[in-house]
Motif scaffolding. Structure first.
Motif, PDB file in Angstrom:
ATOM      1  N   GLY A   4      33.946   0.018  39.287  1.00  0.00           N
ATOM      2  CA  GLY A   4      34.611  -0.863  40.372  1.00  0.00           C
ATOM      3  C   GLY A   4      35.406  -0.501  41.264  1.00  0.00           C
ATOM      4  N   SER A   5      35.043   0.885  41.656  1.00  0.00           N
ATOM      5  CA  SER A   5      36.188   1.421  42.487  1.00  0.00           C
ATOM      6  C   SER A   5      35.750   1.078  43.995  1.00  0.00           C
ATOM      7  CB  SER A   5      36.168   3.119  42.588  1.00  0.00           C
ATOM      8  OG  SER A   5      34.538   3.466  42.730  1.00  0.00           O
ATOM      9  N   ARG A   6      36.753   1.204  44.893  1.00  0.00           N
ATOM     10  CA  ARG A   6      36.526   0.660  46.308  1.00  0.00           C
ATOM     11  C   ARG A   6      36.230   1.653  47.075  1.00  0.00           C
ATOM     12  NH1 ARG A   6      41.165  -2.108  48.128  1.00  0.00           N
ATOM     13  NH2 ARG A   6      39.977  -2.243  50.143  1.00  0.00           N
ATOM     14  N   LEU A   7      36.386   2.982  46.866  1.00  0.00           N
ATOM     15  CA  LEU A   7      36.234   4.230  47.600  1.00  0.00           C
ATOM     16  C   LEU A   7      35.221   5.041  47.034  1.00  0.00           C
ATOM     17  CD1 LEU A   7      36.850   5.784  50.347  1.00  0.00           C
ATOM     18  CD2 LEU A   7      38.655   6.738  48.984  1.00  0.00           C
ATOM     19  N   VAL A   8      34.093   5.309  47.772  1.00  0.00           N
ATOM     20  CA  VAL A   8      32.870   6.113  47.448  1.00  0.00           C
ATOM     21  C   VAL A   8      32.828   7.395  48.266  1.00  0.00           C
ATOM     22  CG1 VAL A   8      30.613   6.254  46.498  1.00  0.00           C
ATOM     23  CG2 VAL A   8      31.835   4.112  46.129  1.00  0.00           C
ATOM     24  N   VAL A   9      32.748   8.466  47.725  1.00  0.00           N
ATOM     25  CA  VAL A   9      32.377   9.774  48.697  1.00  0.00           C
ATOM     26  C   VAL A   9      31.002   9.873  48.490  1.00  0.00           C
ATOM     27  CG1 VAL A   9      33.077  12.264  48.920  1.00  0.00           C
ATOM     28  CG2 VAL A   9      34.898  10.601  48.341  1.00  0.00           C
TER      29      VAL A   9
END
Lengths: 288, 267
Positions: free
Chosen positions: B162-167
């Protein structure tokens, strides 16, 4: 006369689980000095076609081949292995996708170059080979030949290694050059330079080229004529301009539709995979 | 509004025996929540170094990285690692070949203690459904999946906590064009549904034009141009940006005209 003519080429592998058909009767021709592209996705059979022309697959076990590959009037599939091997690296040569891994990392460039030249001229002295290699490197716009010849591949950039591969592939003035995704591993600016250079050289020497790629843009830039291959069948063939201007086969249309455009227009629609992809070959008229 | 991610005067210098390589030189930029910021450049431009710094794989030489206004420490804690996830270029090597698809997804849940252990099996099924895969695939090995399916699994794993930042590091470069179209659509849908922020690293400008909100162009470790996508493509300012655009192989007359116009203006 055509430099290469492939007629109804069929390939299957006999595996423990049964026979797998890979090529279902493909036909294509390349005239002298013509640049022809074979474009398709991974697993379509495009790279395997190049390997058969080069005679690399015939020596594997469980390979069944049928059809004809006529190169300069001789059927490569009927040649005795010795004669077939003599053609490789002299009158037919190949450029692979990743230049750095196609060169041997434990030898400097000079001895690798000499090995290539010796395919056509076995008694070439080391000194003569070096001089010839320097001339050929000059052709691919490598000015500092002495330093490059004394370097190991890993000491040179990818673009430099790709130029060396092109120089080597053209060293014995082959009649046919097989180029399997050349430049795909390179940056776009280097890729563009590499393709320009390759085009200039093959035009100068009248070399025929079979250009294998999955990249529609690169094909459009490079090839006179294009064959689109899907699951071991040629589905569309014709002059490159005609195919890009008016793609008629469902599969070709899907490929074009799936390619994002640099002019925008949003993400491409997801083309429906349909049975139409297996529809018969559509051939465009040759330009008058 | 506080940016989700801020880079302040970021520098990274690698020292090897004999010489130094400046991989990133004084890079500052903000990433707004919910945007897709494309990081564009050729090999050696520093784009992968930037990704590694954001992920905390190694610390910057100087400068700092802020996540939602707070400085990230050089050594990340579990909470920080959970907040920023990665999707790699090659899905074949990104997944452990010895682990089933379900086990790879579940590992993320176990590591971060997400949900009650008894619920995790159904969470894995939900993750697979979210990326358009059948729950039956959970018991399969990565080798039994196609390239596109594997990349979907890698995306599901990035979403697992559920993270909001994806690399996204070249997430579609290894895929065939038909599969690429599917994965790009999937990424756009997930971004909208989950309010994700993407740091989209790529060399493919045609993809960038159609998915990015803004574009940051890197050359030899320096940020040379940063602009909204439409502005960058209609009026590229930096010579390097123009050179990159002019080198893209294109398939339509319209694209060719755009490229020729750039080349003509530069001549």
């Amino acid at each position: 006369m055509n430099t290469l003519e492939i007629r109804d080429l069929r390939l299957s592998f006999r595996l423990p689980v049964g026979t797998v058909e890979v090529l279902h009767g493909i036909s294509l021709r390349i005239a002298r000095g013509e640049r022809v592209a074979l474009v398709g996705e991974s697993g379509s059979g495009k790279s395997v076609t190049a390997r058969i022309i080069l005679g690399l697959l015939q020596e594997q076990r469980g390979v069944r081949l049928a059809g004809d590959i006529v190169f300069q009037g001789r059927n490569l599939l009927r040649l005795p292995p010795r004669e077939r091997r003599a053609v490789r690296g002299t009158r037919i040569s190949m450029i692979f996708q990743d230049p750095t891994s196609s060169l041997n990392p434990v030898f400097r460039i000079a001895p690798q170059f000499r090995e290539v030249l010796a395919r056509a001229t076995p008694d070439l002295s080391e000194k003569a080979a070096r001089a010839r290699a320097a001339e050929l490197l000059d052709e691919v716009a490598i000015p500092d030949a002495a330093r490059v010849l004394d370097s190991y591949p890993f000491q040179l950039s990818g673009g430099m290694n790709q130029r060396i591969m092109i120089a080597m592939a053209l060293a014995n003035r082959p009649a046919l050059l097989l180029a399997d995704e050349p430049g795909t591993a390179l940056d776009v600016t280097i890729q563009a330079q590499t393709l320009d250079l390759m085009r200039k050289l093959v035009v100068d020497h009248g070399t025929s080229v079979l250009f294998i790629s999955h990249n529609l843009g690169v094909v459009r830039e490079f090839a006179d004529r294009t064959y689109v291959i899907y699951r071991g069948r040629i589905v569309e063939a014709g002059p490159t301009e005609a195919i890009f201007h008016d793609p008629r086969h469902a599969y070709t249309r899907a490929l074009m539709a799936a390619q994002p455009r640099i002019t925008g227009g949003g993400l491409p629609d997801i083309p429906e995979r349909s049975d139409d992809f297996l529809a018969p070959l559509i051939e465009h008229e040759a330009a008058p | 509004m506080t940016p989700i991610l801020s880079l302040r005067h970021l520098c990274k210098t690698f020292r090897t025996a004999g010489h130094e390589v400046q991989a990133l030189v004084d890079v500052s930029l903000d990433v707004a929540g919910g945007e897709c910021l494309a990081i564009v450049g050729e090999s050696g431009s520093g784009k992968s170094t930037l990704a590694s710094l954001v992920l905390g794989l190694y610390p910057p030489t100087t400068g700092e990285i802020l996540l939602e206004g707070r400085v990230l420490p050089a050594t990340r804690t579990l909470v920080h690692r959970r907040a920023i996830q990665l999707v790699q270029q090659n899905p074949a090597s990104a997944l452990n070949p010895r682990r089933s698809i379900g086990a790879s997804l579940r590992l993320a849940l176990d590591v971060h203690g997400i949900g009650a252990p008894a619920e995790r099996r159904s969470r894995v099924a939900a993750l697979l459904a979210d990326v358009g895969l059948s729950a039956d695939l959970a018991s399969r090995a990565p080798s039994a999946l196609s390239g596109g399916q594997r990349q979907r699994v890698a995306i599901a794993r990035a979403l697992a906590c559920g993270s909001r930042l994806v690399v996204l590091d070249e997430p579609t470069s290894a895929l065939d064009v038909l599969v690429q179209a599917e994965v790009l659509r999937l990424l756009a849908r997930l971004q909208a549904e989950h309010g994700l922020t993407y740091l989209f690293i790529t060399h493919d400008l045609a993809v960038v034009r159609n998915i990015a909100t803004r574009v940051a162009v890197f050359q030899r470790g320096r940020l040379v141009e940063l602009a909204a996508t439409e502005a960058l493509f209609t009026d590229p300012r930096h010579p390097y940006t123009r050179r990159l655009m002019a080198a893209v192989p294109v398939i339509t007359e319209e694209e060719k005209a755009m490229r020729d116009r750039l080349a003509w203006e530069d001549a």
